[in-house]
Design a protein around this motif. Structure first.
Motif, PDB file in Angstrom:
ATOM      1  N   VAL A 104     -18.023  -9.088  39.595  1.00 55.15           N
ATOM      2  CA  VAL A 104     -19.287  -9.620  39.070  1.00 55.15           C
ATOM      3  C   VAL A 104     -20.152  -8.481  38.537  1.00 55.15           C
ATOM      4  CG1 VAL A 104     -21.441 -10.785  39.689  1.00 55.15           C
ATOM      5  CG2 VAL A 104     -19.260 -11.672  40.533  1.00 55.15           C
ATOM      6  N   ASP A 105     -20.219  -7.383  39.288  1.00 51.54           N
ATOM      7  CA  ASP A 105     -21.015  -6.237  38.844  1.00 51.54           C
ATOM      8  C   ASP A 105     -20.468  -5.668  37.533  1.00 51.54           C
ATOM      9  OD1 ASP A 105     -22.636  -6.463  41.043  1.00 51.54           O
ATOM     10  OD2 ASP A 105     -21.617  -4.902  42.201  1.00 51.54           O
ATOM     11  N   ALA A 106     -19.146  -5.574  37.436  1.00 52.58           N
ATOM     12  CA  ALA A 106     -18.539  -5.037  36.215  1.00 52.58           C
ATOM     13  C   ALA A 106     -18.846  -5.929  35.019  1.00 52.58           C
ATOM     14  CB  ALA A 106     -17.027  -4.899  36.399  1.00 52.58           C
ATOM     15  N   ALA A 107     -18.776  -7.242  35.234  1.00 55.30           N
ATOM     16  CA  ALA A 107     -19.087  -8.176  34.145  1.00 55.30           C
ATOM     17  C   ALA A 107     -20.535  -8.008  33.698  1.00 55.30           C
ATOM     18  CB  ALA A 107     -18.828  -9.611  34.598  1.00 55.30           C
ATOM     19  N   ARG A 108     -21.431  -7.868  34.644  1.00 57.41           N
ATOM     20  CA  ARG A 108     -22.849  -7.687  34.299  1.00 57.41           C
ATOM     21  C   ARG A 108     -23.045  -6.394  33.501  1.00 57.41           C
ATOM     22  NH1 ARG A 108     -24.629  -7.182  39.053  1.00 57.41           N
ATOM     23  NH2 ARG A 108     -24.811  -9.414  39.467  1.00 57.41           N
ATOM     24  N   GLU A 109     -22.377  -5.331  33.912  1.00 56.47           N
ATOM     25  CA  GLU A 109     -22.512  -4.058  33.217  1.00 56.47           C
ATOM     26  C   GLU A 109     -22.045  -4.143  31.768  1.00 56.47           C
ATOM     27  OE1 GLU A 109     -20.315  -1.268  35.560  1.00 56.47           O
ATOM     28  OE2 GLU A 109     -21.508  -1.682  37.372  1.00 56.47           O
ATOM     29  N   HIS A 110     -21.049  -4.986  31.509  1.00 54.54           N
ATOM     30  CA  HIS A 110     -20.506  -5.127  30.154  1.00 54.54           C
ATOM     31  C   HIS A 110     -21.123  -6.294  29.389  1.00 54.54           C
ATOM     32  CE1 HIS A 110     -17.335  -2.063  30.296  1.00 54.54           C
ATOM     33  NE2 HIS A 110     -17.164  -2.390  31.574  1.00 54.54           N
ATOM     34  N   GLY A 111     -22.118  -6.945  29.965  1.00 52.95           N
ATOM     35  CA  GLY A 111     -22.774  -8.054  29.286  1.00 52.95           C
ATOM     36  C   GLY A 111     -21.906  -9.294  29.174  1.00 52.95           C
ATOM     37  N   ILE A 112     -21.010  -9.483  30.130  1.00 57.60           N
ATOM     38  CA  ILE A 112     -20.077 -10.614  30.123  1.00 57.60           C
ATOM     39  C   ILE A 112     -20.559 -11.681  31.098  1.00 57.60           C
ATOM     40  CG2 ILE A 112     -17.715 -11.337  30.687  1.00 57.60           C
ATOM     41  CD1 ILE A 112     -16.772  -8.552  29.840  1.00 57.60           C
ATOM     42  N   LEU A 168     -11.241 -22.833  41.603  1.00 59.61           N
ATOM     43  CA  LEU A 168      -9.994 -23.581  41.380  1.00 59.61           C
ATOM     44  C   LEU A 168      -8.899 -22.638  40.908  1.00 59.61           C
ATOM     45  CD1 LEU A 168      -8.481 -26.300  41.159  1.00 59.61           C
ATOM     46  CD2 LEU A 168      -9.285 -26.422  38.782  1.00 59.61           C
ATOM     47  N   ARG A 169      -7.864 -22.457  41.728  1.00 64.40           N
ATOM     48  CA  ARG A 169      -6.723 -21.649  41.321  1.00 64.40           C
ATOM     49  C   ARG A 169      -5.729 -22.531  40.582  1.00 64.40           C
ATOM     50  NH1 ARG A 169      -3.015 -18.306  45.571  1.00 64.40           N
ATOM     51  NH2 ARG A 169      -1.817 -20.245  45.591  1.00 64.40           N
ATOM     52  N   LEU A 170      -5.100 -21.975  39.532  1.00 65.23           N
ATOM     53  CA  LEU A 170      -4.207 -22.749  38.669  1.00 65.23           C
ATOM     54  C   LEU A 170      -2.835 -22.099  38.550  1.00 65.23           C
ATOM     55  CD1 LEU A 170      -6.826 -23.628  35.921  1.00 65.23           C
ATOM     56  CD2 LEU A 170      -5.772 -25.244  37.511  1.00 65.23           C
ATOM     57  N   GLY A 225     -13.622 -15.458  44.675  1.00 66.61           N
ATOM     58  CA  GLY A 225     -13.303 -15.556  46.088  1.00 66.61           C
ATOM     59  C   GLY A 225     -12.469 -14.431  46.645  1.00 66.61           C
ATOM     60  N   SER A 226     -12.224 -13.369  45.863  1.00 68.58           N
ATOM     61  CA  SER A 226     -11.464 -12.239  46.401  1.00 68.58           C
ATOM     62  C   SER A 226     -12.381 -11.336  47.215  1.00 68.58           C
ATOM     63  CB  SER A 226     -10.814 -11.438  45.271  1.00 68.58           C
ATOM     64  OG  SER A 226     -11.753 -10.549  44.687  1.00 68.58           O
ATOM     65  N   ALA A 227     -11.780 -10.417  47.938  1.00 67.99           N
ATOM     66  CA  ALA A 227     -12.572  -9.489  48.744  1.00 67.99           C
ATOM     67  C   ALA A 227     -13.467  -8.620  47.865  1.00 67.99           C
ATOM     68  CB  ALA A 227     -11.635  -8.610  49.579  1.00 67.99           C
ATOM     69  N   ARG A 228     -13.088  -8.459  46.579  1.00 67.99           N
ATOM     70  CA  ARG A 228     -13.864  -7.601  45.689  1.00 67.99           C
ATOM     71  C   ARG A 228     -14.482  -8.361  44.520  1.00 67.99           C
ATOM     72  NH1 ARG A 228     -10.989  -1.661  45.255  1.00 67.99           N
ATOM     73  NH2 ARG A 228     -10.555  -1.393  47.476  1.00 67.99           N
ATOM     74  N   LEU A 257      -9.619 -12.432  39.862  1.00 64.68           N
ATOM     75  CA  LEU A 257      -9.482 -11.067  39.383  1.00 64.68           C
ATOM     76  C   LEU A 257      -9.714 -10.136  40.569  1.00 64.68           C
ATOM     77  CD1 LEU A 257     -11.448 -11.242  35.997  1.00 64.68           C
ATOM     78  CD2 LEU A 257      -9.015 -11.666  36.423  1.00 64.68           C
ATOM     79  N   PRO A 258      -8.699  -9.364  40.962  1.00 60.76           N
ATOM     80  CA  PRO A 258      -8.832  -8.608  42.215  1.00 60.76           C
ATOM     81  C   PRO A 258      -9.642  -7.322  42.108  1.00 60.76           C
ATOM     82  CG  PRO A 258      -6.662  -8.258  41.262  1.00 60.76           C
ATOM     83  CD  PRO A 258      -7.355  -9.269  40.394  1.00 60.76           C
ATOM     84  N   PHE A 259      -9.717  -6.738  40.900  1.00 59.36           N
ATOM     85  CA  PHE A 259     -10.410  -5.460  40.745  1.00 59.36           C
ATOM     86  C   PHE A 259     -11.201  -5.447  39.442  1.00 59.36           C
ATOM     87  CE2 PHE A 259      -6.405  -4.527  43.036  1.00 59.36           C
ATOM     88  CZ  PHE A 259      -6.939  -4.121  44.247  1.00 59.36           C
ATOM     89  N   ARG A 260     -12.156  -4.563  39.364  1.00 58.35           N
ATOM     90  CA  ARG A 260     -13.022  -4.498  38.201  1.00 58.35           C
ATOM     91  C   ARG A 260     -12.303  -4.006  36.952  1.00 58.35           C
ATOM     92  NH1 ARG A 260     -18.040  -1.573  38.588  1.00 58.35           N
ATOM     93  NH2 ARG A 260     -17.815  -1.190  36.357  1.00 58.35           N
TER      94      ARG A 260
END
Length: 395
Positions: free
Chosen positions: A356-364, A371-373, A348-351, A326-329
């Motif tokens: 990760v921060d966005a997921a934490r903020e939303h409780g995810i 592994l890319r598919l 593994g993206s630059a962002r 996922l490249p952006f929040r």
């Protein structure tokens, strides 16, 4: 073959492939059948549960494990509720995920077709079925569908595809290793990925492996209820999958389920109206027709947005799997609107830190597999097809 990708293209099967027990397949029928069976075979092996997929245009419209059939699914398809561990339960859940897209699908089942499943397949618009076997008497039933034109494939569940696959594109021959990465090994041990959540993650990863990239797969309780595929921007995949999840969930709202029954209306037509109503996706002309069919009260409810948001806010427990990072929040922010509780992505993206921060903020819960598919190869390695008059094979 009946024809290649299009009716003006001749094609032939020159090696491998499933056994054709009925009908005359085209190239796309082969591609859908082979990829769909690979998906359900893998999902069954990963979870130990019967699996089914509804395939259209070389990507799944829905995929599911056997499990409980809810009241909306039973009402929609007019069935007596089957056993939770049956292949019919798996297919009902798969087809109900995106039933407009599943219209005219290829059905894939990880276990033999029984009489109950065959009876149901005769009542829906589908073009083919592929399975590892058929119980006594089932083949005769299926051969009667579509005046004998219904396609029946028997898959070899013991077949191991070659380790390398080849594709010829405009004179260039490309060979690569088949994607045989161990999905279970790639999913890290995590107490938040226990039980059904882990099964959902594995099903989503298997579905993503056989979906045209870019892709994201939203899974809930063993059913992929929203698949976004083939978009250049990953956030559009998330939004597309989210909109399908939203419609699936809104179809369970009493106002949608209880639309008046119109005498003589076909099941698929009623279902299409329910989907338009739930998803707020009618044209101006369709709104007028809808009002004439279902009454002004239904039209007024269609135009009222608050009930949709209130109901959508109740959705939770969805697992979102992405075939690439996922490249952006904003991907997370859109996912959060559709009850996503867990995100599985390579990372593994630059962002990725921002994601990760966005997921934490939303409780995810955010899980990185490394592994890319991606899937940009549209045929199974066990089958080679050749268009007559061309020197190269066509993928």
């Amino acid at each position: 073959m009946r024809y290649g990708t299009n009716p003006h293209q001749a094609a032939e099967l020159i090696a491998g492939g499933p056994t054709v027990l009925s009908g005359e397949p085209s190239l796309i029928n082969y591609l859908d059948a082979l990829n769909a069976f690979a998906l359900v075979r893998e999902a069954d092996a990963l979870t130990g549960r019967a699996a089914a997929a509804s395939f259209k245009h070389v990507s799944p419209a829905g995929a599911a494990l056997a499990g409980e059939i809810d009241a909306t699914t039973a009402e929609t398809w007019g069935v007596r509720v089957p056993a939770d561990d049956s292949v019919l339960a798996a297919y009902l859940r798969a087809r109900d995920a995106d039933p407009k897209s599943s219209f005219g699908d290829v059905v894939a089942l990880s276990r033999p077709v029984d009489g109950e499943t065959a009876d149901f397949l005769r009542t829906v618009i589908c073009d083919a079925v592929i399975a590892p076997g058929f119980e006594p008497g089932v083949l005769e039933l299926l051969r009667q569908k579509k005046s004998g034109r219904f396609l029946v494939f028997e898959a070899d569940s013991t077949m191991q595809p070659p380790a390398r696959e080849q594709r010829n594109v405009l004179g260039a021959t490309i060979v690569q290793d088949r994607d045989a990465a161990d999905l279970a090994a790639a999913l890290p041990a995590n107490p938040l990925l226990a039980g059904r959540t882990r099964e959902d993650a594995l099903l989503g990863m298997a579905a993503a492996r056989y979906t045209q990239s870019n892709s994201v797969v939203a899974v809930k309780d063993g059913a992929a209820i929203g698949i976004g595929a083939g978009q250049q921007r990953r956030v559009d995949c998330v939004r597309l999958a989210g909109s399908k999840v939203g419609v699936w969930w809104l179809r369970r709202h009493p106002s949608v389920r209880e639309l008046p029954v119109i005498a003589g209306m076909r099941r698929q037509d009623r279902l299409n109206w329910q989907i338009r109503f739930a998803g707020h996706e009618m044209t101006r002309g369709q709104r007028d027709t809808f009002c004439g069919l279902f009454g002004r009260g239904a039209r007024e409810l269609y135009d009222e947005p608050s009930w949709r948001q209130t109901w959508t806010d109740k959705l939770h427990g969805v697992t979102l799997v992405s075939d690439g990072y996922l490249p952006f929040r904003d991907n997370v922010e859109h996912a959060a609107e559709y009850g996503v509780a867990t995100i599985i992505e390579p990372g593994g993206s630059a962002r990725t830190g921002e994601v990760v921060d966005a997921a934490r903020e939303h409780g995810i819960t955010h899980v990185q597999t490394g592994l890319r598919l991606f899937r940009h190869w549209t045929r199974h390695a066990a089958v080679v097809v050749s268009a007559r008059g061309l020197a190269t094979t066509s993928g």
